[in-house]
Design a protein around this motif. Structure first.
Motif, PDB file in Angstrom:
ATOM      1  N   ARG A 144     -30.728  48.151 -12.301  1.00 43.74           N
ATOM      2  CA  ARG A 144     -30.906  47.473 -11.008  1.00 43.74           C
ATOM      3  C   ARG A 144     -32.264  47.844 -10.438  1.00 43.74           C
ATOM      4  O   ARG A 144     -32.545  49.012 -10.193  1.00 43.74           O
ATOM      5  CB  ARG A 144     -29.785  47.905 -10.053  1.00 43.74           C
ATOM      6  CG  ARG A 144     -29.921  47.308  -8.682  1.00 43.74           C
ATOM      7  CD  ARG A 144     -28.600  47.156  -8.023  1.00 43.74           C
ATOM      8  NE  ARG A 144     -27.702  46.355  -8.859  1.00 43.74           N
ATOM      9  CZ  ARG A 144     -26.405  46.245  -8.665  1.00 43.74           C
ATOM     10  NH1 ARG A 144     -25.842  46.893  -7.690  1.00 43.74           N
ATOM     11  NH2 ARG A 144     -25.667  45.496  -9.454  1.00 43.74           N
ATOM     12  N   PHE A 145     -33.090  46.840 -10.249  1.00 43.06           N
ATOM     13  CA  PHE A 145     -34.455  47.085  -9.785  1.00 43.06           C
ATOM     14  C   PHE A 145     -34.730  46.281  -8.530  1.00 43.06           C
ATOM     15  O   PHE A 145     -33.975  45.373  -8.188  1.00 43.06           O
ATOM     16  CB  PHE A 145     -35.457  46.690 -10.879  1.00 43.06           C
ATOM     17  CG  PHE A 145     -35.154  47.336 -12.197  1.00 43.06           C
ATOM     18  CD1 PHE A 145     -35.483  48.666 -12.414  1.00 43.06           C
ATOM     19  CD2 PHE A 145     -34.504  46.638 -13.201  1.00 43.06           C
ATOM     20  CE1 PHE A 145     -35.177  49.283 -13.625  1.00 43.06           C
ATOM     21  CE2 PHE A 145     -34.192  47.248 -14.416  1.00 43.06           C
ATOM     22  CZ  PHE A 145     -34.532  48.567 -14.622  1.00 43.06           C
ATOM     23  N   ARG A 146     -35.832  46.637  -7.861  1.00 39.75           N
ATOM     24  CA  ARG A 146     -36.198  45.853  -6.673  1.00 39.75           C
ATOM     25  C   ARG A 146     -37.094  44.691  -7.058  1.00 39.75           C
ATOM     26  O   ARG A 146     -37.167  43.709  -6.350  1.00 39.75           O
ATOM     27  CB  ARG A 146     -36.845  46.775  -5.637  1.00 39.75           C
ATOM     28  CG  ARG A 146     -35.793  47.694  -5.057  1.00 39.75           C
ATOM     29  CD  ARG A 146     -36.302  48.586  -3.965  1.00 39.75           C
ATOM     30  NE  ARG A 146     -35.192  49.329  -3.397  1.00 39.75           N
ATOM     31  CZ  ARG A 146     -35.317  50.358  -2.589  1.00 39.75           C
ATOM     32  NH1 ARG A 146     -36.528  50.773  -2.245  1.00 39.75           N
ATOM     33  NH2 ARG A 146     -34.264  50.959  -2.113  1.00 39.75           N
ATOM     34  N   ASP A 283     -23.354  32.129  -1.594  1.00 41.13           N
ATOM     35  CA  ASP A 283     -22.429  31.178  -0.962  1.00 41.13           C
ATOM     36  C   ASP A 283     -22.446  29.763  -1.528  1.00 41.13           C
ATOM     37  O   ASP A 283     -21.567  28.984  -1.247  1.00 41.13           O
ATOM     38  CB  ASP A 283     -22.775  31.066   0.537  1.00 41.13           C
ATOM     39  CG  ASP A 283     -22.130  32.192   1.320  1.00 41.13           C
ATOM     40  OD1 ASP A 283     -21.562  33.105   0.685  1.00 41.13           O
ATOM     41  OD2 ASP A 283     -22.206  32.152   2.576  1.00 41.13           O
ATOM     42  N   TYR A 284     -23.489  29.421  -2.306  1.00 40.39           N
ATOM     43  CA  TYR A 284     -23.622  28.001  -2.628  1.00 40.39           C
ATOM     44  C   TYR A 284     -22.708  27.491  -3.737  1.00 40.39           C
ATOM     45  O   TYR A 284     -22.718  26.309  -4.056  1.00 40.39           O
ATOM     46  CB  TYR A 284     -25.075  27.627  -2.930  1.00 40.39           C
ATOM     47  CG  TYR A 284     -25.835  28.476  -3.951  1.00 40.39           C
ATOM     48  CD1 TYR A 284     -25.441  28.546  -5.274  1.00 40.39           C
ATOM     49  CD2 TYR A 284     -26.997  29.156  -3.569  1.00 40.39           C
ATOM     50  CE1 TYR A 284     -26.158  29.272  -6.204  1.00 40.39           C
ATOM     51  CE2 TYR A 284     -27.731  29.889  -4.499  1.00 40.39           C
ATOM     52  CZ  TYR A 284     -27.306  29.949  -5.813  1.00 40.39           C
ATOM     53  OH  TYR A 284     -28.021  30.675  -6.729  1.00 40.39           O
ATOM     54  N   TYR A 285     -21.930  28.358  -4.361  1.00 43.68           N
ATOM     55  CA  TYR A 285     -21.167  27.912  -5.529  1.00 43.68           C
ATOM     56  C   TYR A 285     -19.899  27.139  -5.177  1.00 43.68           C
ATOM     57  O   TYR A 285     -19.294  27.330  -4.131  1.00 43.68           O
ATOM     58  CB  TYR A 285     -20.768  29.119  -6.382  1.00 43.68           C
ATOM     59  CG  TYR A 285     -21.941  29.770  -7.075  1.00 43.68           C
ATOM     60  CD1 TYR A 285     -22.599  29.128  -8.107  1.00 43.68           C
ATOM     61  CD2 TYR A 285     -22.396  31.018  -6.680  1.00 43.68           C
ATOM     62  CE1 TYR A 285     -23.677  29.717  -8.749  1.00 43.68           C
ATOM     63  CE2 TYR A 285     -23.468  31.618  -7.314  1.00 43.68           C
ATOM     64  CZ  TYR A 285     -24.110  30.963  -8.345  1.00 43.68           C
ATOM     65  OH  TYR A 285     -25.174  31.545  -8.962  1.00 43.68           O
ATOM     66  N   GLY A 327     -26.225  25.658 -12.679  1.00 44.00           N
ATOM     67  CA  GLY A 327     -27.326  26.459 -13.231  1.00 44.00           C
ATOM     68  C   GLY A 327     -26.883  27.847 -13.612  1.00 44.00           C
ATOM     69  O   GLY A 327     -25.729  28.245 -13.380  1.00 44.00           O
ATOM     70  N   LEU A 328     -27.809  28.564 -14.211  1.00 47.57           N
ATOM     71  CA  LEU A 328     -27.530  29.958 -14.552  1.00 47.57           C
ATOM     72  C   LEU A 328     -28.845  30.730 -14.603  1.00 47.57           C
ATOM     73  O   LEU A 328     -29.909  30.143 -14.786  1.00 47.57           O
ATOM     74  CB  LEU A 328     -26.792  30.075 -15.886  1.00 47.57           C
ATOM     75  CG  LEU A 328     -27.542  29.977 -17.203  1.00 47.57           C
ATOM     76  CD1 LEU A 328     -28.145  31.304 -17.627  1.00 47.57           C
ATOM     77  CD2 LEU A 328     -26.617  29.523 -18.301  1.00 47.57           C
ATOM     78  N   ALA A 329     -28.757  32.042 -14.413  1.00 42.01           N
ATOM     79  CA  ALA A 329     -29.950  32.881 -14.569  1.00 42.01           C
ATOM     80  C   ALA A 329     -29.578  34.136 -15.339  1.00 42.01           C
ATOM     81  O   ALA A 329     -28.486  34.698 -15.157  1.00 42.01           O
ATOM     82  CB  ALA A 329     -30.523  33.242 -13.204  1.00 42.01           C
ATOM     83  N   LEU A 330     -30.492  34.549 -16.213  1.00 43.91           N
ATOM     84  CA  LEU A 330     -30.279  35.753 -17.022  1.00 43.91           C
ATOM     85  C   LEU A 330     -31.236  36.837 -16.540  1.00 43.91           C
ATOM     86  O   LEU A 330     -32.386  36.543 -16.219  1.00 43.91           O
ATOM     87  CB  LEU A 330     -30.557  35.459 -18.495  1.00 43.91           C
ATOM     88  CG  LEU A 330     -29.783  34.286 -19.108  1.00 43.91           C
ATOM     89  CD1 LEU A 330     -30.273  34.008 -20.521  1.00 43.91           C
ATOM     90  CD2 LEU A 330     -28.287  34.562 -19.107  1.00 43.91           C
ATOM     91  N   GLY A 331     -30.760  38.068 -16.499  1.00 46.82           N
ATOM     92  CA  GLY A 331     -31.596  39.192 -16.056  1.00 46.82           C
ATOM     93  C   GLY A 331     -32.292  39.810 -17.269  1.00 46.82           C
ATOM     94  O   GLY A 331     -31.644  40.408 -18.126  1.00 46.82           O
TER      95      GLY A 331
HETATM   96  P1  HAM Z   1     -27.387  36.497  -9.823  1.00 48.28           P
HETATM   97  O1  HAM Z   1     -26.047  36.778 -10.442  1.00 48.28           O
HETATM   98  O2  HAM Z   1     -27.626  37.025  -8.481  1.00 48.28           O
HETATM   99  O3  HAM Z   1     -27.534  34.923  -9.843  1.00 48.28           O
HETATM  100  O4  HAM Z   1     -28.526  37.004 -10.793  1.00 48.28           O
HETATM  101  C1  HAM Z   1     -28.575  36.626 -12.142  1.00 48.28           C
HETATM  102  C2  HAM Z   1     -28.888  37.824 -13.009  1.00 48.28           C
HETATM  103  O5  HAM Z   1     -30.093  38.439 -12.574  1.00 48.28           O
HETATM  104  C3  HAM Z   1     -27.855  38.928 -12.930  1.00 48.28           C
HETATM  105  O6  HAM Z   1     -26.747  38.667 -13.750  1.00 48.28           O
HETATM  106  C4  HAM Z   1     -28.660  40.124 -13.432  1.00 48.28           C
HETATM  107  O7  HAM Z   1     -28.718  40.117 -14.835  1.00 48.28           O
HETATM  108  C5  HAM Z   1     -30.049  39.829 -12.870  1.00 48.28           C
HETATM  109  N1  HAM Z   1     -30.247  40.628 -11.647  1.00 48.28           N
HETATM  110  C6  HAM Z   1     -29.847  40.341 -10.397  1.00 48.28           C
HETATM  111  N2  HAM Z   1     -30.222  41.307  -9.534  1.00 48.28           N
HETATM  112  C7  HAM Z   1     -30.878  42.236 -10.271  1.00 48.28           C
HETATM  113  C8  HAM Z   1     -31.505  43.480  -9.973  1.00 48.28           C
HETATM  114  N3  HAM Z   1     -31.574  43.961  -8.720  1.00 48.28           N
HETATM  115  N4  HAM Z   1     -32.080  44.183 -10.989  1.00 48.28           N
HETATM  116  C9  HAM Z   1     -32.049  43.702 -12.255  1.00 48.28           C
HETATM  117  N5  HAM Z   1     -31.465  42.535 -12.602  1.00 48.28           N
HETATM  118  C10 HAM Z   1     -30.887  41.807 -11.623  1.00 48.28           C
HETATM  119  C11 HAM Z   1     -28.618  34.264  -9.366  1.00 48.28           C
HETATM  120  O8  HAM Z   1     -29.660  34.779  -9.057  1.00 48.28           O
HETATM  121  C12 HAM Z   1     -28.420  32.759  -9.332  1.00 48.28           C
HETATM  122  N6  HAM Z   1     -29.641  32.145  -8.817  1.00 48.28           N
HETATM  123  C13 HAM Z   1     -28.084  32.252 -10.716  1.00 48.28           C
HETATM  124  C14 HAM Z   1     -27.910  30.773 -10.727  1.00 48.28           C
HETATM  125  C15 HAM Z   1     -28.806  29.854 -11.197  1.00 48.28           C
HETATM  126  N7  HAM Z   1     -26.871  30.115 -10.240  1.00 48.28           N
HETATM  127  C16 HAM Z   1     -27.070  28.812 -10.380  1.00 48.28           C
HETATM  128  N8  HAM Z   1     -28.244  28.665 -10.928  1.00 48.28           N
END
Ligand code: HAM
Length: 452
Positions: A144-146, A283-285, A327-331
């Motif tokens: 977990r990073f900033r 909240d948007y889901y 959508g989706l996002a990968l960390g």
């Molecule tokens: P989220 O679950 O908040 O979703 O973030 C997606 C991924 O970003 C997390 O599963 C994690 O792998 C990574 N992540 C989040 N916060 C941190 C953190 N502080 N440090 C490291 N990695 C982190 C979203 O952001 C949505 N926008 C996803 C989405 C896209 N939904 C619909 N479209």
């Protein structure tokens, strides 16, 4: 006061202030921020290029948006009560007086683009992918990073359940190609109608158990009860195990939609786990929500590798026409940490084919143009033109495991020749300077070695 004394006092003041300035200077990174060092870059390049290749093959187009956005974009879309908006956003007032935020996520900015640039008039759905840094002022800890990086995919303008199946399938393939076992945790949180009737039942369940909830969840009970289900505190987790499931409260349309998503995943042989506690923190889901966890962390979303879901109401919420989207996002940091933990290394083929060494001033002068000539031929090269010692250059060539070393010395410059050293057997040969390229190609053909 005499001039000399005045000057002495002034000098002393300057020195003190210089010393104070120096002592308040601290050379360090900001907490929660990380440098990505050259030795780690091969992981980043590998993961990003794999993700990009897949995204492009499935018809997603690359997009980049600014790192700074109006803070209200996120407050409005992620929800005032979400952890990200309430506690984690880096917000400040810029010189013009506007409240801006370092983007904490990528979906809201893409929806802004969709509305602001009239993407509604383009062929639908609009499929976009992005990669970049995001910022959340969370408590830094493992994974977990900033400042962290996300690779995201958004399909805007598509209501079909195939859209979420495609995104989940894509990420499943990506992890498979990276050699990582993941577990897809999936749920449906329905539409606002089915959710409001479910929330009544959920609150009822929790009302007699409120005293066992953590302080944050006590507040969530009234503000955002769905989030009671994904609290990480042990007591809250235990309580959530017996809580009613939202999928038992979906209306006909939402149930049908979710069933279709699962059917498509079954057909594509994507394994998943139905997890009633996946409700997501933004909240948007609506309807389908999912997270991707490392397969050996089946019990916690603390280190989710990615997450996403549908957001059919967000475009309207931000001022556009009602438009379905998913959508989706990968960390990326978390993916790279896991690759390292599993001892999975990016494929390396960075061994230079030719190391170009030079000895003496006239050879040094010729070296840059020689190097460029070889680079244009497509050979993978290495050099250390700032070094004078041939011994040092040869030991570097050895370390880099170069296949050949070309040695240009004073004598060779005069004779218009160059020494070609085969690093595998140590043999050395004088060759015509103008025939370097053909000589190297000849040797490569002979050894049937097509490494360039
Ligand atoms: P989220 O679950 O908040 O979703 O973030 C997606 C991924 O970003 C997390 O599963 C994690 O792998 C990574 N992540 C989040 N916060 C941190 C953190 N502080 N440090 C490291 N990695 C982190 C979203 O952001 C949505 N926008 C996803 C989405 C896209 N939904 C619909 N479209």
């Amino acid at each position: 006061m005499p001039r000399r004394k005045r000057e002495k006092i002034a000098l002393k003041k300057t020195e003190t202030s210089r010393r104070t300035r120096r002592s308040s200077f601290e050379l360090r990174r900001i907490r929660g921020m990380k440098d990505i060092l050259p030795e780690d870059m091969s992981y980043w390049d590998w993961v990003i290029s794999k993700a990009e290749c897949l995204a492009l093959a499935y018809g997603f187009k690359k997009i980049e948006t600014p790192i700074l956005e109006l803070a209200s974009l996120f407050t409005r879309s992620l929800g005032k009560g979400s952890d990200v908006v309430e506690k984690e956003m880096f917000v400040f007032t810029e010189k013009g007086g506007e409240e801006v935020a370092l983007r904490p996520e990528g979906t809201a900015p893409l929806v802004r683009v969709y509305i602001e640039h009239g993407f509604l008039n383009r062929p639908q759905p609009v499929k976009l992918y992005y990669f970049g840094p995001f910022f959340r002022h969370d408590r830094p800890q493992a994974g977990r990073f900033r400042q962290f990086h996300q690779f995201g995919l958004e399909t805007i303008g598509e209501a079909s359940p195939m859209a979420e199946a495609e995104l989940i399938f894509l990420s499943f393939i990506l992890f498979k190609e990276l050699g990582l076992d993941v577990s897809i945790q999936i749920n449906s949180i329905g539409c606002p109608d089915c959710r409001s009737s479910y929330i009544k039942v959920l609150k009822e369940y929790y009302s007699s158990r409120k005293k066992y909830l953590c302080e944050t969840c006590k507040k969530r009970w009234s503000k955002n009860p769905l989030r009671l289900l994904d609290c990480k505190e042990t007591d809250c987790r235990e309580l959530s195990l017996d809580a009613p499931h939202i999928i038992d409260h979906l209306d006909e349309e939402c149930r049908k939609h979710f069933t279709k998503v699962l059917e498509y995943l079954d057909e594509a042989e994507v394994p998943y786990t139905l997890n009633p506690r996946i409700v997501r923190g933004l909240d948007y889901y609506n309807r389908t929500c999912f997270e991707i966890w490392p397969s050996d962390e089946e019990t916690s979303s603390q280190n989710a590798l990615g997450g996403g879901g549908r957001y059919d109401y967000l475009i309207k919420e931000l001022g556009g026409r009602e438009t379905p989207a998913v959508g989706l996002a990968l960390g990326l940091e978390r993916i790279i940490i896991l690759l390292k933990e599993k001892n999975i290394k990016p494929p390396v083929d960075s061994r230079p084919l030719i190391f170009v060494a030079q000895l003496g001033e006239s050879a040094k002068k010729k070296s840059l143009r020689l190097y460029e000539r070889l680079r244009k031929e497509g050979f993978r090269l290495a050099q250390a033109f700032t070094k004078d010692s041939l011994k040092n250059q040869l030991s570097l060539a050895d370390k880099l495991e170069a296949r050949f070393t070309l040695i240009l010395g004073q004598k060779e410059v005069l004779d218009k020749t160059i020494l070609l050293r085969d690093m595998e057997n140590g043999s050395q040969e004088v060759i015509d300077f103008n025939k370097i390229v053909s000589e190297i190609k000849k040797r490569l053909e002979k050894k049937n070695n097509n490494q360039f």
